[in-house]
Each structure stands twice: as C-alpha cells, then as structure tokens.
Design a protein around this motif. Structure first.
Motif, PDB file in Angstrom:
ATOM      1  N   ILE A  93      78.515 -42.261  41.008  1.00 14.55           N
ATOM      2  CA  ILE A  93      76.875 -43.199  40.847  1.00 14.55           C
ATOM      3  C   ILE A  93      76.182 -42.354  42.577  1.00 14.55           C
ATOM      4  CG2 ILE A  93      75.719 -44.961  40.940  1.00 14.55           C
ATOM      5  CD1 ILE A  93      77.404 -45.665  38.607  1.00 14.55           C
ATOM      6  N   PRO A  94      75.455 -42.082  43.288  1.00 16.43           N
ATOM      7  CA  PRO A  94      75.212 -42.094  44.565  1.00 16.43           C
ATOM      8  C   PRO A  94      75.497 -43.011  45.349  1.00 16.43           C
ATOM      9  CG  PRO A  94      73.481 -41.359  43.491  1.00 16.43           C
ATOM     10  CD  PRO A  94      74.434 -41.704  42.372  1.00 16.43           C
ATOM     11  N   LYS A  95      76.347 -43.156  46.397  1.00 19.91           N
ATOM     12  CA  LYS A  95      76.172 -45.211  47.284  1.00 19.91           C
ATOM     13  C   LYS A  95      74.506 -45.044  47.577  1.00 19.91           C
ATOM     14  CE  LYS A  95      80.556 -44.937  49.275  1.00 19.91           C
ATOM     15  NZ  LYS A  95      81.226 -45.203  50.284  1.00 19.91           N
ATOM     16  N   GLU A  96      73.982 -44.295  47.453  1.00 20.66           N
ATOM     17  CA  GLU A  96      72.478 -45.051  47.851  1.00 20.66           C
ATOM     18  C   GLU A  96      72.086 -46.036  46.604  1.00 20.66           C
ATOM     19  OE1 GLU A  96      72.398 -41.400  47.871  1.00 20.66           O
ATOM     20  OE2 GLU A  96      73.409 -41.609  49.552  1.00 20.66           O
ATOM     21  N   ARG A  97      72.792 -45.763  45.585  1.00 21.38           N
ATOM     22  CA  ARG A  97      72.381 -46.411  43.902  1.00 21.38           C
ATOM     23  C   ARG A  97      72.734 -47.522  44.426  1.00 21.38           C
ATOM     24  NH1 ARG A  97      69.707 -46.865  39.411  1.00 21.38           N
ATOM     25  NH2 ARG A  97      70.526 -47.205  37.903  1.00 21.38           N
ATOM     26  N   LEU A  98      74.476 -47.382  44.398  1.00 19.84           N
ATOM     27  CA  LEU A  98      75.347 -48.018  44.566  1.00 19.84           C
ATOM     28  C   LEU A  98      74.624 -49.255  45.939  1.00 19.84           C
ATOM     29  CD1 LEU A  98      78.492 -46.443  43.744  1.00 19.84           C
ATOM     30  CD2 LEU A  98      77.703 -47.814  42.560  1.00 19.84           C
ATOM     31  N   ALA A  99      74.215 -48.942  46.523  1.00 16.03           N
ATOM     32  CA  ALA A  99      74.260 -50.213  47.453  1.00 16.03           C
ATOM     33  C   ALA A  99      72.640 -50.715  47.159  1.00 16.03           C
ATOM     34  CB  ALA A  99      73.223 -49.554  48.954  1.00 16.03           C
ATOM     35  N   ALA A 100      71.451 -49.895  46.025  1.00 19.43           N
ATOM     36  CA  ALA A 100      70.386 -51.229  45.443  1.00 19.43           C
ATOM     37  C   ALA A 100      71.016 -51.759  45.047  1.00 19.43           C
ATOM     38  CB  ALA A 100      69.760 -49.996  44.940  1.00 19.43           C
ATOM     39  N   ILE A 101      71.908 -51.518  43.461  1.00 13.21           N
ATOM     40  CA  ILE A 101      72.426 -52.045  42.643  1.00 13.21           C
ATOM     41  C   ILE A 101      73.771 -51.954  42.428  1.00 13.21           C
ATOM     42  CG2 ILE A 101      71.667 -52.321  40.357  1.00 13.21           C
ATOM     43  CD1 ILE A 101      70.108 -50.424  40.417  1.00 13.21           C
ATOM     44  N   PRO A 102      74.548 -52.613  42.799  1.00 14.49           N
ATOM     45  CA  PRO A 102      75.628 -52.414  42.927  1.00 14.49           C
ATOM     46  C   PRO A 102      77.003 -53.359  42.043  1.00 14.49           C
ATOM     47  CG  PRO A 102      75.631 -54.514  44.123  1.00 14.49           C
ATOM     48  CD  PRO A 102      73.609 -53.781  44.202  1.00 14.49           C
ATOM     49  N   PHE A 103      75.757 -53.810  41.236  1.00 19.90           N
ATOM     50  CA  PHE A 103      76.597 -53.666  39.579  1.00 19.90           C
ATOM     51  C   PHE A 103      75.744 -52.296  38.172  1.00 19.90           C
ATOM     52  CE2 PHE A 103      73.014 -56.103  40.453  1.00 19.90           C
ATOM     53  CZ  PHE A 103      71.894 -56.161  39.781  1.00 19.90           C
ATOM     54  N   THR A 104      75.232 -51.481  38.850  1.00 16.28           N
ATOM     55  CA  THR A 104      75.437 -50.769  38.086  1.00 16.28           C
ATOM     56  C   THR A 104      76.153 -49.803  37.715  1.00 16.28           C
ATOM     57  OG1 THR A 104      73.292 -48.969  37.349  1.00 16.28           O
ATOM     58  CG2 THR A 104      74.835 -49.108  39.586  1.00 16.28           C
ATOM     59  N   ALA A 105      76.103 -49.530  36.401  1.00 17.98           N
ATOM     60  CA  ALA A 105      77.758 -48.432  35.907  1.00 17.98           C
ATOM     61  C   ALA A 105      76.485 -47.550  35.356  1.00 17.98           C
ATOM     62  CB  ALA A 105      77.695 -49.736  34.328  1.00 17.98           C
ATOM     63  N   HIS A 106      75.762 -46.976  35.578  1.00 18.19           N
ATOM     64  CA  HIS A 106      74.692 -45.606  35.432  1.00 18.19           C
ATOM     65  C   HIS A 106      74.486 -45.237  36.417  1.00 18.19           C
ATOM     66  CE1 HIS A 106      74.986 -48.150  31.394  1.00 18.19           C
ATOM     67  NE2 HIS A 106      75.755 -46.706  31.064  1.00 18.19           N
ATOM     68  N   CYS A 107      74.373 -44.054  36.399  1.00 17.44           N
ATOM     69  CA  CYS A 107      73.913 -42.631  37.281  1.00 17.44           C
ATOM     70  C   CYS A 107      72.676 -42.914  37.226  1.00 17.44           C
ATOM     71  CB  CYS A 107      74.139 -41.349  37.309  1.00 17.44           C
ATOM     72  SG  CYS A 107      74.025 -40.573  35.376  1.00 17.44           S
ATOM     73  N   VAL A 108      71.490 -42.869  38.204  1.00 20.11           N
ATOM     74  CA  VAL A 108      69.788 -43.091  38.206  1.00 20.11           C
ATOM     75  C   VAL A 108      69.604 -42.114  36.361  1.00 20.11           C
ATOM     76  CG1 VAL A 108      68.011 -42.497  38.878  1.00 20.11           C
ATOM     77  CG2 VAL A 108      69.908 -42.944  40.553  1.00 20.11           C
ATOM     78  N   ARG A 109      69.784 -40.640  36.013  1.00 15.43           N
ATOM     79  CA  ARG A 109      69.683 -40.124  35.175  1.00 15.43           C
ATOM     80  C   ARG A 109      69.748 -41.322  33.738  1.00 15.43           C
ATOM     81  NH1 ARG A 109      70.008 -33.545  34.782  1.00 15.43           N
ATOM     82  NH2 ARG A 109      69.995 -34.219  32.242  1.00 15.43           N
ATOM     83  N   CYS A 110      71.167 -41.513  33.752  1.00 17.40           N
ATOM     84  CA  CYS A 110      71.446 -42.113  32.352  1.00 17.40           C
ATOM     85  C   CYS A 110      70.318 -43.313  32.241  1.00 17.40           C
ATOM     86  CB  CYS A 110      73.215 -41.580  32.454  1.00 17.40           C
ATOM     87  SG  CYS A 110      73.894 -41.023  32.211  1.00 17.40           S
ATOM     88  N   ALA A 111      70.277 -44.218  33.663  1.00 17.69           N
ATOM     89  CA  ALA A 111      69.740 -45.629  33.666  1.00 17.69           C
ATOM     90  C   ALA A 111      68.548 -45.151  33.055  1.00 17.69           C
ATOM     91  CB  ALA A 111      69.607 -45.799  34.927  1.00 17.69           C
ATOM     92  N   SER A 112      68.183 -43.912  33.467  1.00 15.52           N
ATOM     93  CA  SER A 112      66.627 -43.772  32.969  1.00 15.52           C
ATOM     94  C   SER A 112      66.531 -43.373  31.664  1.00 15.52           C
ATOM     95  CB  SER A 112      65.733 -43.368  33.778  1.00 15.52           C
ATOM     96  OG  SER A 112      66.212 -41.612  33.434  1.00 15.52           O
ATOM     97  N   LYS A 113      67.488 -42.824  31.167  1.00 14.73           N
ATOM     98  CA  LYS A 113      67.248 -42.270  29.586  1.00 14.73           C
ATOM     99  C   LYS A 113      67.717 -43.542  28.849  1.00 14.73           C
ATOM    100  CE  LYS A 113      70.281 -38.902  29.496  1.00 14.73           C
ATOM    101  NZ  LYS A 113      71.503 -37.887  29.015  1.00 14.73           N
ATOM    102  N   LEU A 114      68.272 -44.166  28.870  1.00 13.95           N
ATOM    103  CA  LEU A 114      68.862 -45.313  28.251  1.00 13.95           C
ATOM    104  C   LEU A 114      67.521 -46.812  27.902  1.00 13.95           C
ATOM    105  CD1 LEU A 114      72.089 -46.510  29.213  1.00 13.95           C
ATOM    106  CD2 LEU A 114      71.523 -45.892  27.353  1.00 13.95           C
ATOM    107  N   GLN A 115      66.737 -46.461  29.288  1.00 16.40           N
ATOM    108  CA  GLN A 115      65.330 -47.353  29.540  1.00 16.40           C
ATOM    109  C   GLN A 115      64.605 -46.872  28.725  1.00 16.40           C
ATOM    110  OE1 GLN A 115      64.776 -48.269  34.085  1.00 16.40           O
ATOM    111  NE2 GLN A 115      66.358 -49.397  34.166  1.00 16.40           N
ATOM    112  N   HIS A 116      64.305 -44.948  28.471  1.00 12.37           N
ATOM    113  CA  HIS A 116      63.065 -44.753  28.551  1.00 12.37           C
ATOM    114  C   HIS A 116      63.977 -43.899  26.812  1.00 12.37           C
ATOM    115  CE1 HIS A 116      60.409 -46.441  30.753  1.00 12.37           C
ATOM    116  NE2 HIS A 116      61.621 -46.235  31.639  1.00 12.37           N
ATOM    117  N   PRO A 117      64.537 -44.135  26.137  1.00 17.59           N
ATOM    118  CA  PRO A 117      64.825 -42.924  25.086  1.00 17.59           C
ATOM    119  C   PRO A 117      64.248 -42.406  24.521  1.00 17.59           C
ATOM    120  CG  PRO A 117      65.621 -44.937  23.579  1.00 17.59           C
ATOM    121  CD  PRO A 117      64.480 -45.327  25.552  1.00 17.59           C
ATOM    122  N   SER A 118      64.035 -40.939  24.386  1.00 16.13           N
ATOM    123  CA  SER A 118      63.281 -39.572  24.232  1.00 16.13           C
ATOM    124  C   SER A 118      63.335 -39.188  22.734  1.00 16.13           C
ATOM    125  CB  SER A 118      63.349 -38.724  25.050  1.00 16.13           C
ATOM    126  OG  SER A 118      65.075 -38.254  25.286  1.00 16.13           O
TER     127      SER A 118
END
Ligand SMILES: [Zn+2]
Length: 126
Positions: free
Chosen positions: A101-126
């Motif tokens: 997970i990119p550090k920029e993302r961890l800096a914004a959401i330090p408790f995230t368990a997912h990269c941006v791609r997977c997080a958006s897939k989880l939020q908007h399942p196609s």
C-alpha cells in the motif's frame, strides 16, 4: 539480520497509537453523552408531556450521537487490526491483492488494510 529490506512503519505505528487513544476517549465520552441525554429526555417526557417536538428532536440527537459512536467503534476496531498487522509484519500490504500500500495512502488512512484499487472494488462491487 533482516531477511528483506523492511519499510519503516514506525511513524504509522505512532499515528495508530495516538488515534487509538483519541478514539477510545471519544467513544467513551460520546457514550456517556448519549446515555446522559437519554436520562434527560425521559425526565423531560414525564414532566412535560406537551413538548413532543422537543422530545422528538432529543431522540434524533441521541440516535445521531449513537451512530457516530458506532462508526468510531468500527474505526477503533480497524485501528486495533492495523496494530495487529504491524506486530505480525503484515502492515502496509493489501489484505486482498498482497501488493504494498503506498505510503501516501497510509499517511491519509493509517488503519487501512487495502490498496486504493481493492478498497474501491470493496466499496463499489461491479
Ligand atoms: Zn489490493
């Protein structure tokens, strides 16, 4: 001797620890506030049954506060899970695809368990 070059997640660990302290305090004080306002509105109801509008708005406020507590508890759980991943050396790796997970993302959401791609897939399942 370290097996592989590990990324330095200490700043995130510190962020997570201070977030956890803050959220714990918040959850505690908001629960107290919600319980307190519940006592107030029931006392109000028995004393002045004519003020139904006021009672309604109190109930709404209480519900709102409780939903905030719920979200904070959820966040608190994610923070705890992230600290656990740190202890296990899994922190900073996407729980879904296993990529870093990119550090920029961890800096914004330090408790995230997912990269941006997977997080958006989880939020908007196609
Ligand atoms: Zn991923």
């Amino acid at each position: 001797m370290p097996k592989k070059k590990e990324r330095d997640y200490r700043p995130f660990e510190q962020m997570l620890r201070s977030l956890r302290t803050r959220f714990r305090d918040d959850v505690q004080s908001m629960s107290d506030a919600a319980l307190h306002s519940s006592e107030d509105s029931s006392a109000e109801a028995s004393r002045a049954p004519n003020h139904l509008a006021d009672i309604g708005s109190d109930a709404f406020d209480q519900e709102f506060t409780l939903s905030l507590v719920e979200n904070e508890e959820e966040t608190l759980q994610q923070i705890e899970a992230a600290l656990e991943r740190l202890a296990l050396g899994q922190y900073g790796t996407c729980a879904d695809c296993g990529k870093l997970i990119p550090k920029e993302r961890l800096a914004a959401i330090p408790f995230t368990a997912h990269c941006v791609r997977c997080a958006s897939k989880l939020q908007h399942p196609s």
